[in-house]
Design an enzyme around this catalytic site. Structure first.
Site, PDB file in Angstrom:
ATOM      1  N   GLU A 172       3.165  -4.087 -13.423  1.00  0.00           N
ATOM      2  CA  GLU A 172       4.375  -4.509 -13.915  1.00  0.00           C
ATOM      3  C   GLU A 172       5.153  -3.622 -14.243  1.00  0.00           C
ATOM      4  O   GLU A 172       6.282  -3.728 -15.422  1.00  0.00           O
ATOM      5  CB  GLU A 172       4.244  -5.683 -14.678  1.00  0.00           C
ATOM      6  CG  GLU A 172       3.285  -7.054 -14.283  1.00  0.00           C
ATOM      7  CD  GLU A 172       3.628  -8.360 -14.941  1.00  0.00           C
ATOM      8  OE1 GLU A 172       4.617  -8.552 -15.579  1.00  0.00           O
ATOM      9  OE2 GLU A 172       2.490  -9.037 -14.964  1.00  0.00           O
ATOM     10  N   GLY A 187     -17.583   6.784 -32.900  1.00  0.00           N
ATOM     11  CA  GLY A 187     -18.398   8.004 -32.518  1.00  0.00           C
ATOM     12  C   GLY A 187     -19.078   7.349 -30.925  1.00  0.00           C
ATOM     13  O   GLY A 187     -18.557   6.958 -30.228  1.00  0.00           O
ATOM     14  N   GLY A 188     -20.507   7.986 -31.236  1.00  0.00           N
ATOM     15  CA  GLY A 188     -21.382   7.696 -30.006  1.00  0.00           C
ATOM     16  C   GLY A 188     -21.274   6.146 -29.583  1.00  0.00           C
ATOM     17  O   GLY A 188     -21.672   5.734 -28.614  1.00  0.00           O
ATOM     18  N   THR A 248      -3.319  -9.432  -8.241  1.00  0.00           N
ATOM     19  CA  THR A 248      -4.298 -10.345  -9.281  1.00  0.00           C
ATOM     20  C   THR A 248      -4.318 -11.700  -8.847  1.00  0.00           C
ATOM     21  O   THR A 248      -3.093 -12.223  -8.358  1.00  0.00           O
ATOM     22  CB  THR A 248      -3.580 -10.025 -10.598  1.00  0.00           C
ATOM     23  OG1 THR A 248      -3.634  -8.636 -11.009  1.00  0.00           O
ATOM     24  CG2 THR A 248      -4.690 -10.565 -11.695  1.00  0.00           C
ATOM     25  N   GLY A 250       8.195 -10.818 -17.034  1.00  0.00           N
ATOM     26  CA  GLY A 250       6.656 -10.522 -17.207  1.00  0.00           C
ATOM     27  C   GLY A 250       6.154  -9.535 -17.957  1.00  0.00           C
ATOM     28  O   GLY A 250       5.033  -9.725 -18.485  1.00  0.00           O
ATOM     29  N   PRO A 292       0.810  -1.245   0.052  1.00  0.00           N
ATOM     30  CA  PRO A 292      -0.161  -0.173   0.074  1.00  0.00           C
ATOM     31  C   PRO A 292       0.774   1.397   0.226  1.00  0.00           C
ATOM     32  O   PRO A 292       0.485   2.217  -0.552  1.00  0.00           O
ATOM     33  CB  PRO A 292      -0.737  -0.220   1.379  1.00  0.00           C
ATOM     34  CG  PRO A 292      -0.914  -1.689   1.500  1.00  0.00           C
ATOM     35  CD  PRO A 292       0.526  -2.057   1.176  1.00  0.00           C
ATOM     36  N   GLY A 293       2.052   1.119   0.498  1.00  0.00           N
ATOM     37  CA  GLY A 293       2.824   2.401   0.666  1.00  0.00           C
ATOM     38  C   GLY A 293       4.049   2.700  -0.104  1.00  0.00           C
ATOM     39  O   GLY A 293       4.562   3.655  -0.092  1.00  0.00           O
ATOM     40  N   GLN A 321     -13.013   6.818 -31.411  1.00  0.00           N
ATOM     41  CA  GLN A 321     -13.276   7.891 -32.326  1.00  0.00           C
ATOM     42  C   GLN A 321     -13.969   7.516 -33.741  1.00  0.00           C
ATOM     43  O   GLN A 321     -14.874   8.389 -34.230  1.00  0.00           O
ATOM     44  CB  GLN A 321     -12.137   8.779 -32.434  1.00  0.00           C
ATOM     45  CG  GLN A 321     -11.466   9.503 -31.187  1.00  0.00           C
ATOM     46  CD  GLN A 321     -12.323  10.717 -30.951  1.00  0.00           C
ATOM     47  OE1 GLN A 321     -12.804  10.688 -29.871  1.00  0.00           O
ATOM     48  NE2 GLN A 321     -12.392  11.575 -31.818  1.00  0.00           N
ATOM     49  N   GLN A 363     -10.540   9.814 -46.121  1.00  0.00           N
ATOM     50  CA  GLN A 363      -9.363   9.867 -45.688  1.00  0.00           C
ATOM     51  C   GLN A 363      -9.122  10.063 -44.179  1.00  0.00           C
ATOM     52  O   GLN A 363      -8.010   9.262 -43.583  1.00  0.00           O
ATOM     53  CB  GLN A 363      -8.602  10.859 -46.306  1.00  0.00           C
ATOM     54  CG  GLN A 363      -6.977  10.981 -46.280  1.00  0.00           C
ATOM     55  CD  GLN A 363      -6.450  12.165 -47.143  1.00  0.00           C
ATOM     56  OE1 GLN A 363      -6.829  13.431 -47.161  1.00  0.00           O
ATOM     57  NE2 GLN A 363      -5.334  11.857 -47.965  1.00  0.00           N
TER      58      GLN A 363
END
Length: 356
Positions: free
Chosen positions: A336, A312-313, A131, A215, A101-102, A309, A252
């Protein structure tokens, strides 16, 4: 709620099938039950699996590179038979406990300790971002055995799971690769047998760094799989979507995006294959593995972004896989070794080479 539960289902069945195909122990020797293949084959397999599912790819990567890797590197015959052979067929998986954690990228600042209690080692501390934390039945754990020696006082241990004194934190709710479990593993007066020491006392940091070098070839393969899937998604959509009386693939602007994606993927792919080939031939590959990991991970993020992109939506909704690729890609620049750490590794090795 229903969508969330569907999205985070783990890849258990796929892991078992990969084990049957030899993919969960690709570089393990045949005499132990492994596939006996090299890292080039592993890089190709990681890409193909991750092209379909990055979550399944990371489970495969951790078992091959981070769990089996240090055991094959430093384990004695008894350890190989006990902790490698049963972890090759997909019935069991392992995990790798280095980050805390630190300490983040400062792997040498391990606060987890291992104290010699005569016939046992006593572990205390916490490991983060693990993991396979929930599914694994053994862990490679790095702990300080001599604080005065700093990183040279870190040792590696094989810790069976479950073990008294070992507990799991909550499953992290992640941005991507949601089907794999990630959690904190806590050690509270956790006693393990003396023969659980992996390698020599004080060799832990060296084992960890060599493990991460290899790895990175696997993570690069995972990132390339995500990038390739993003490109294929963009190409397919661009050929089906019509605007201004023509498929947008004829435009294009769209073609430029697809061309850039293809070029970046092949540049990263060939770099990764080169790093894998160097490792298979017994050459130093630290710089090349870092280059491959850096290029492939940033290519995955780039291609996933460009795919959205192009769509799009439609790229922003979960009806299409583009948004999943975008979420899955981001972690490849972090775990990693972050992209920033890769650049330090590359530059450090480059400066050594150029000063010779």
């Amino acid at each position: 709620k229903q969508w969330y539960q569907r999205r985070v289902r783990g890849p258990g069945d796929a892991v078992k099938k990969m084990g049957e195909m030899g993919l969960m122990g690709m570089v393990a020797p045949e005499e132990l039950g492994g596939a006996g293949m090299g890292y080039l084959a592993y890089a190709v397999a990681m890409e193909e699996i991750s092209r379909g599912c990055a979550t399944t790819g990371v489970v495969m990567s951790v078992n091959n590179s981070l769990y089996l890797g240090p055991l094959l590197m430093a384990g004695n015959q008894a350890q190989l038979e006990k902790w490698v052979a049963p972890y090759l067929d997909g019935d069991h998986v392992g995990c790798f406990c280095l980050s805390e954690p630190g300490n983040g990228s400062d792997a040498g600042a391990a606060s987890t300790t291992a104290i010699d209690r005569g016939d046992k080692w006593e572990l205390n501390g916490a490991k983060a971002w693990i993991t396979n934390g929930y599914e694994s039945e053994a862990a490679i754990v790095f702990a300080t055995t001599d604080k005065a020696k700093k990183h040279k006082g870190i040792s590696a241990f094989i810790v069976p799971k479950p073990t008294e004194g070992l507990s799991l934190g909550k499953k992290e709710d992640k941005l991507g690769i949601k089907g794999s479990s990630t959690c904190v593993i806590n050690f509270d007066n956790c006693l393990i047998d003396k023969d659980c020491l992996l390698g020599e006392l004080g060799q832990g940091f060296k084992i960890a760094m060599k493990t991460l070098d290899a790895g990175r070839i696997g993570v690069a393969g995972q990132a390339l799989g995500i990038a390739q899937a993003s490109l294929e998604c963009a190409v397919a959509y661009s050929q089906q979507r019509h605007a201004f009386d023509q498929p947008i693939s004829k435009m294009q602007t769209i073609q430029n995006k697809l061309a850039d994606m293809e070029c970046r993927i092949w540049a990263a792919r060939l770099t990764n294959w080169h790093a894998a080939k160097l490792k298979d031939e017994g050459h130093n590959f630290t710089k090349e593995a870092a280059m491959a990991k850096l290029m492939a991970s940033e290519t995955a993020t780039y291609c996933a972004h460009q795919a959205i992109q192009v769509l799009g939506g439609m790229g922003y909704v979960n009806d299409m896989p583009a948004e999943r690729h975008y979420r899955d890609a981001r972690i490849t620049e972090i775990y990693e070794g972050t992209s920033e750490i890769q650049r330090l590794v590359i530059a450090g090795n480059l400066l050594k080479e150029m000063s010779m």
